[in-house]
Design a protein around this motif. Structure first.
Motif, PDB file in Angstrom:
ATOM      1  N   SER A 110      19.767  37.215  79.160  1.00  0.00           N
ATOM      2  CA  SER A 110      19.746  38.159  80.265  1.00  0.00           C
ATOM      3  C   SER A 110      19.720  39.593  79.737  1.00  0.00           C
ATOM      4  O   SER A 110      19.014  40.460  80.270  1.00  0.00           O
ATOM      5  CB  SER A 110      20.975  37.941  81.157  1.00  0.00           C
ATOM      6  OG  SER A 110      20.990  38.860  82.221  1.00  0.00           O
ATOM      7  N   GLU A 131       7.236  38.165  80.474  1.00  0.00           N
ATOM      8  CA  GLU A 131       7.169  36.837  81.086  1.00  0.00           C
ATOM      9  C   GLU A 131       7.804  35.782  80.192  1.00  0.00           C
ATOM     10  O   GLU A 131       8.442  34.838  80.682  1.00  0.00           O
ATOM     11  CB  GLU A 131       5.711  36.471  81.378  1.00  0.00           C
ATOM     12  CG  GLU A 131       5.076  37.288  82.490  1.00  0.00           C
ATOM     13  CD  GLU A 131       5.816  37.126  83.814  1.00  0.00           C
ATOM     14  OE1 GLU A 131       6.297  36.000  84.113  1.00  0.00           O
ATOM     15  OE2 GLU A 131       5.940  38.126  84.552  1.00  0.00           O
ATOM     16  N   ARG A 134      11.537  35.988  80.698  1.00  0.00           N
ATOM     17  CA  ARG A 134      11.927  35.448  82.004  1.00  0.00           C
ATOM     18  C   ARG A 134      11.892  33.919  81.981  1.00  0.00           C
ATOM     19  O   ARG A 134      12.787  33.254  82.546  1.00  0.00           O
ATOM     20  CB  ARG A 134      11.018  35.992  83.088  1.00  0.00           C
ATOM     21  CG  ARG A 134      11.287  37.455  83.419  1.00  0.00           C
ATOM     22  CD  ARG A 134      10.258  38.005  84.386  1.00  0.00           C
ATOM     23  NE  ARG A 134      10.559  39.396  84.745  1.00  0.00           N
ATOM     24  CZ  ARG A 134       9.723  40.200  85.404  1.00  0.00           C
ATOM     25  NH1 ARG A 134       8.505  39.754  85.756  1.00  0.00           N
ATOM     26  NH2 ARG A 134      10.083  41.450  85.692  1.00  0.00           N
ATOM     27  N   ALA A 135      10.904  33.347  81.361  1.00  0.00           N
ATOM     28  CA  ALA A 135      10.816  31.890  81.246  1.00  0.00           C
ATOM     29  C   ALA A 135      11.976  31.345  80.434  1.00  0.00           C
ATOM     30  O   ALA A 135      12.582  30.310  80.765  1.00  0.00           O
ATOM     31  CB  ALA A 135       9.482  31.497  80.612  1.00  0.00           C
ATOM     32  N   LEU A 137      14.886  32.683  80.134  1.00  0.00           N
ATOM     33  CA  LEU A 137      16.094  32.801  80.941  1.00  0.00           C
ATOM     34  C   LEU A 137      16.194  31.631  81.929  1.00  0.00           C
ATOM     35  O   LEU A 137      17.275  31.053  82.118  1.00  0.00           O
ATOM     36  CB  LEU A 137      16.100  34.134  81.692  1.00  0.00           C
ATOM     37  CG  LEU A 137      17.341  34.422  82.557  1.00  0.00           C
ATOM     38  CD1 LEU A 137      18.582  34.518  81.670  1.00  0.00           C
ATOM     39  CD2 LEU A 137      17.164  35.707  83.357  1.00  0.00           C
ATOM     40  N   ARG A 138      15.069  31.241  82.556  1.00  0.00           N
ATOM     41  CA  ARG A 138      15.094  30.127  83.508  1.00  0.00           C
ATOM     42  C   ARG A 138      15.429  28.806  82.811  1.00  0.00           C
ATOM     43  O   ARG A 138      16.144  27.976  83.370  1.00  0.00           O
ATOM     44  CB  ARG A 138      13.746  30.026  84.220  1.00  0.00           C
ATOM     45  CG  ARG A 138      13.494  31.139  85.234  1.00  0.00           C
ATOM     46  CD  ARG A 138      12.316  30.812  86.134  1.00  0.00           C
ATOM     47  NE  ARG A 138      11.064  30.777  85.379  1.00  0.00           N
ATOM     48  CZ  ARG A 138      10.279  31.841  85.191  1.00  0.00           C
ATOM     49  NH1 ARG A 138      10.628  33.028  85.704  1.00  0.00           N
ATOM     50  NH2 ARG A 138       9.157  31.734  84.527  1.00  0.00           N
ATOM     51  N   GLU A 141      19.172  28.805  82.175  1.00  0.00           N
ATOM     52  CA  GLU A 141      19.893  28.559  83.430  1.00  0.00           C
ATOM     53  C   GLU A 141      19.885  27.072  83.782  1.00  0.00           C
ATOM     54  O   GLU A 141      20.894  26.518  84.233  1.00  0.00           O
ATOM     55  CB  GLU A 141      19.260  29.371  84.554  1.00  0.00           C
ATOM     56  CG  GLU A 141      19.543  30.870  84.467  1.00  0.00           C
ATOM     57  CD  GLU A 141      18.803  31.655  85.527  1.00  0.00           C
ATOM     58  OE1 GLU A 141      19.195  32.813  85.787  1.00  0.00           O
ATOM     59  OE2 GLU A 141      17.826  31.125  86.099  1.00  0.00           O
ATOM     60  N   GLY A 142      18.737  26.423  83.567  1.00  0.00           N
ATOM     61  CA  GLY A 142      18.657  24.987  83.824  1.00  0.00           C
ATOM     62  C   GLY A 142      19.553  24.187  82.884  1.00  0.00           C
ATOM     63  O   GLY A 142      20.197  23.205  83.294  1.00  0.00           O
ATOM     64  N   SER A 145      23.088  24.489  84.048  1.00  0.00           N
ATOM     65  CA  SER A 145      23.321  23.604  85.198  1.00  0.00           C
ATOM     66  C   SER A 145      23.482  22.160  84.744  1.00  0.00           C
ATOM     67  O   SER A 145      24.320  21.413  85.267  1.00  0.00           O
ATOM     68  CB  SER A 145      22.162  23.716  86.193  1.00  0.00           C
ATOM     69  OG  SER A 145      22.078  25.026  86.728  1.00  0.00           O
TER      70      SER A 145
END
Length: 289
Positions: A110, A131, A134-135, A137-138, A141-142, A145
């Motif tokens: 982040s 980009e 950002r990818a 970071l996603r 995050e997954g 989770s």
């Protein structure tokens, strides 16, 4: 209004005649009488205690004649394997190492994205770099989770293994007396077999059968007097808790159950008794009396 004339010379005859005339003239149930019936004082509940799973008994803590309370441990089964599984699942459920790693990666990613966005606004960073961050970071995050879900599943698995372990501890479902001990330490328990048998004797259930002519004279909540076969010098008050509405046509009777308190457990179950009811006299010509 019914007027009666009774001659002094035959006072008894006059009273008998008056009673007969009133029974015929007044509605059924005007006069009450005391009726006695044979009965049996039984345990209010009989329970066969077994195990929900098969295994070897490691201990049986009670024997015949012992008093047990509801929830008391009466037997245990060998549980070394189940206890080891619980220990493993507890360690997994308590571990947050993967979650902390993913949180650290998320914080770092982040921060890199924030710096890249600042550089992009000044024309130093490219769109492709932005980009990619950002990818990344996603993805992190997954992964976080997934780590949280893994821990939640580990806690659920711990709960399941604890319940399996708890099945190895046999508890009494009622307060009562052990009437029979069928298995001992070291014996194998089958799911359909019993370890001990229990009887609840507080309260006692007094079972009695009455002629159907008394079906309208007794109801739930009525109180009767019970005299036990081994204690004929004392009467005990018992309350009607069940009145059968399906009659036995062969004998012309219906069943009644009374509840006899036995807080000190001094009254033995399984003995014969006599119960006395104050009931209205049956109507003249009634069948089954």
């Amino acid at each position: 209004f019914l007027k009666l004339t009774i001659r002094p010379a035959c006072l008894g005859c006059g009273m008998a005649l008056a009673r007969a005339m009133l029974v015929a003239a007044w509605p059924h149930g005007v006069f009450a009488g005391e009726y006695s019936f044979d009965c049996v004082a039984d345990p209010s509940q009989l329970v066969k205690i077994n195990s929900p799973i098969s295994g070897i008994l490691s201990e049986v803590r009670v024997g015949r004649g012992d008093h047990v309370k509801e929830g008391q441990v009466v037997a245990t089964m060998d549980s070394e394997v189940e206890a080891a599984v619980v220990a493993i699942n507890r360690a997994r459920a308590a571990s947050e190492a993967d979650i902390q790693v993913q949180k650290a990666r998320l914080k770092n990613s982040s921060g890199k994205l924030t710096r890249a966005e600042s550089l992009f606004e000044r024309g130093i960073s490219t769109t492709v770099q932005l980009e990619d961050l950002r990818a990344e970071l996603r993805v992190i995050e997954g992964q976080l989770s997934q780590a949280l879900l893994t821990q939640r599943l580990a806690r659920l698995e711990l709960d399941r293994s604890l319940k399996v372990l708890a099945q190895r501890v046999i508890k009494s479902p009622i307060t009562g007396i052990v009437t029979q001990r069928l298995l001992s330490k070291g014996e194998f328990v089958f799911q359909e077999g019993s370890i001990i048998n229990l009887a609840r004797i507080d309260p006692l259930y007094v079972e009695v059968y009455l002629p159907v002519v008394h079906q309208h004279g007794i109801k739930k909540g009525d109180v009767a007097r019970v005299q036990l076969s081994f204690d004929k010098n004392q009467d005990y008050a018992a309350k009607v808790v069940v009145v059968d509405r399906v009659f036995d046509s062969a004998s012309g009777t219906f069943g009644v159950r009374l509840e006899l308190p036995n807080p000190g457990k001094q009254l033995a179950a399984g003995q014969r008794c006599t119960v006395q009811f104050d009931l209205p006299q049956p109507a003249p010509g009634a069948q089954g009396g």
